[in-house]
Motif scaffolding. Structure first.
Motif, PDB file in Angstrom:
ATOM      1  N   SER A  89      42.075  45.355  30.214  1.00 16.27           N
ATOM      2  CA  SER A  89      41.903  46.205  31.533  1.00 16.27           C
ATOM      3  C   SER A  89      40.332  46.784  31.296  1.00 16.27           C
ATOM      4  O   SER A  89      39.928  46.625  30.224  1.00 16.27           O
ATOM      5  CB  SER A  89      42.963  47.295  31.747  1.00 16.27           C
ATOM      6  OG  SER A  89      42.725  47.948  32.958  1.00 16.27           O
ATOM      7  N   GLN A  90      40.128  47.448  32.170  1.00 22.73           N
ATOM      8  CA  GLN A  90      38.468  47.826  31.903  1.00 22.73           C
ATOM      9  C   GLN A  90      38.771  48.948  31.214  1.00 22.73           C
ATOM     10  O   GLN A  90      39.830  49.588  30.424  1.00 22.73           O
ATOM     11  CB  GLN A  90      38.218  48.525  33.290  1.00 22.73           C
ATOM     12  CG  GLN A  90      38.064  47.425  34.425  1.00 22.73           C
ATOM     13  CD  GLN A  90      38.778  46.653  34.746  1.00 22.73           C
ATOM     14  OE1 GLN A  90      40.168  47.317  35.200  1.00 22.73           O
ATOM     15  NE2 GLN A  90      38.802  45.545  35.135  1.00 22.73           N
ATOM     16  N   LEU A  99      45.218  36.727  43.369  1.00 21.91           N
ATOM     17  CA  LEU A  99      43.912  36.393  43.079  1.00 21.91           C
ATOM     18  C   LEU A  99      43.672  35.071  43.141  1.00 21.91           C
ATOM     19  O   LEU A  99      42.381  34.799  43.232  1.00 21.91           O
ATOM     20  CB  LEU A  99      43.678  37.097  41.618  1.00 21.91           C
ATOM     21  CG  LEU A  99      42.398  36.891  40.776  1.00 21.91           C
ATOM     22  CD1 LEU A  99      41.402  37.548  41.483  1.00 21.91           C
ATOM     23  CD2 LEU A  99      42.500  37.523  39.335  1.00 21.91           C
ATOM     24  N   GLN A 126      32.002  36.220  40.215  1.00 25.39           N
ATOM     25  CA  GLN A 126      32.563  37.482  39.880  1.00 25.39           C
ATOM     26  C   GLN A 126      34.244  37.164  39.615  1.00 25.39           C
ATOM     27  O   GLN A 126      34.838  37.540  38.857  1.00 25.39           O
ATOM     28  CB  GLN A 126      32.468  38.621  40.649  1.00 25.39           C
ATOM     29  CG  GLN A 126      30.979  39.294  40.294  1.00 25.39           C
ATOM     30  CD  GLN A 126      30.801  40.359  41.335  1.00 25.39           C
ATOM     31  OE1 GLN A 126      31.036  40.254  42.500  1.00 25.39           O
ATOM     32  NE2 GLN A 126      30.255  41.582  40.916  1.00 25.39           N
ATOM     33  N   SER A 180      34.968  34.899  36.790  1.00 26.03           N
ATOM     34  CA  SER A 180      34.922  35.634  35.374  1.00 26.03           C
ATOM     35  C   SER A 180      36.023  36.792  35.478  1.00 26.03           C
ATOM     36  O   SER A 180      36.828  36.886  34.303  1.00 26.03           O
ATOM     37  CB  SER A 180      33.550  36.564  35.488  1.00 26.03           C
ATOM     38  OG  SER A 180      32.730  35.679  35.318  1.00 26.03           O
ATOM     39  N   TYR A 181      36.517  37.313  36.298  1.00 29.94           N
ATOM     40  CA  TYR A 181      37.547  38.153  36.547  1.00 29.94           C
ATOM     41  C   TYR A 181      38.813  37.488  35.974  1.00 29.94           C
ATOM     42  O   TYR A 181      39.801  37.729  35.317  1.00 29.94           O
ATOM     43  CB  TYR A 181      37.754  39.127  37.741  1.00 29.94           C
ATOM     44  CG  TYR A 181      38.733  39.902  37.587  1.00 29.94           C
ATOM     45  CD1 TYR A 181      38.614  41.086  37.123  1.00 29.94           C
ATOM     46  CD2 TYR A 181      40.187  39.550  38.367  1.00 29.94           C
ATOM     47  CE1 TYR A 181      39.876  42.037  36.945  1.00 29.94           C
ATOM     48  CE2 TYR A 181      41.021  40.345  38.210  1.00 29.94           C
ATOM     49  CZ  TYR A 181      40.846  41.939  37.411  1.00 29.94           C
ATOM     50  OH  TYR A 181      41.875  42.925  37.376  1.00 29.94           O
ATOM     51  N   GLN A 182      39.151  36.081  36.748  1.00 31.59           N
ATOM     52  CA  GLN A 182      40.237  35.482  36.628  1.00 31.59           C
ATOM     53  C   GLN A 182      40.015  35.003  35.190  1.00 31.59           C
ATOM     54  O   GLN A 182      41.289  35.066  34.361  1.00 31.59           O
ATOM     55  CB  GLN A 182      40.168  34.157  37.229  1.00 31.59           C
ATOM     56  CG  GLN A 182      40.433  34.406  38.875  1.00 31.59           C
ATOM     57  CD  GLN A 182      40.480  33.088  39.589  1.00 31.59           C
ATOM     58  OE1 GLN A 182      39.574  32.472  39.346  1.00 31.59           O
ATOM     59  NE2 GLN A 182      41.072  33.142  40.843  1.00 31.59           N
ATOM     60  N   MET A 217      38.853  36.400  32.363  1.00 32.27           N
ATOM     61  CA  MET A 217      39.116  37.504  31.380  1.00 32.27           C
ATOM     62  C   MET A 217      40.536  37.947  31.270  1.00 32.27           C
ATOM     63  O   MET A 217      41.198  38.175  30.106  1.00 32.27           O
ATOM     64  CB  MET A 217      38.166  38.555  31.789  1.00 32.27           C
ATOM     65  CG  MET A 217      36.589  38.409  31.403  1.00 32.27           C
ATOM     66  SD  MET A 217      36.236  37.656  29.925  1.00 32.27           S
ATOM     67  CE  MET A 217      36.460  39.388  28.958  1.00 32.27           C
ATOM     68  N   VAL A 218      41.226  38.061  32.654  1.00 32.50           N
ATOM     69  CA  VAL A 218      42.539  38.463  32.738  1.00 32.50           C
ATOM     70  C   VAL A 218      43.518  37.564  32.229  1.00 32.50           C
ATOM     71  O   VAL A 218      44.301  37.921  31.437  1.00 32.50           O
ATOM     72  CB  VAL A 218      42.697  39.023  34.237  1.00 32.50           C
ATOM     73  CG1 VAL A 218      44.413  39.274  34.341  1.00 32.50           C
ATOM     74  CG2 VAL A 218      41.886  40.126  34.417  1.00 32.50           C
TER      75      VAL A 218
END
Length: 144
Positions: free
Chosen positions: A35-36, A55, A64, A67-69, A71-72
């Motif tokens: 998470s952040q 998502l 973006q 990248s988010y997909q 990383m998570v």
């Protein structure tokens, strides 16, 4: 809904005793991921799958979103609580969050978060000065 702040400790094998109030939500499995702010997010498995399904419908032509997909999903680890209400935090997630022994587990609405205790205390202290100003902003946002 996940609420509250708890201060369990990690054992030598990287296991965490999940707060009793959260265990029913994780009875059918859980997914933890990055998470952040170098915290870990822990979702009931069904909720995580639903979140990732939503998502997946976002346009992966956007950098973006991709990248988010990545990383998570790359960091995600699914698991079940053991008979003592513990979950093992994988080494890569312990390293990401800087987890040693002293941790803080917080309720964050749709998820629980796991923080290194020192990092959480520093974060909470930094946020406290802006906290009173946030209420007006969120009241306007939520309409309540």
């Amino acid at each position: 809904m996940f609420l509250g702040t708890y201060s369990p400790k990690l054992d030598d094998k990287g296991r965490l005793i999940v707060p009793a109030k959260f265990r029913d939500a994780f009875a059918d499995g859980l997914v933890m991921t990055k998470s952040q702010e170098h915290a870990l997010a822990v979702y009931p498995q069904a909720d995580f799958l639903n979140k990732m399904s939503n998502l997946a419908s976002a346009p992966n032509t956007l950098r973006q979103v991709r990248s988010y997909q990545r990383m998570v999903m790359a960091a995600a680890s699914d698991d079940r609580l053991d008979s003592q209400g513990r979950v093992t935090i994988p080494p890569h997630l312990r390293a990401y969050a800087g987890l040693e022994r002293d941790v803080v587990v917080i309720g964050a609405g749709d998820r629980a978060e796991i923080w290194d205790a020192e990092t959480w205390n520093r974060y909470a202290e930094e946020q406290e000065s802006d906290f009173s100003d946030m209420d007006g902003e969120f009241t306007a946002f939520t309409g309540t």
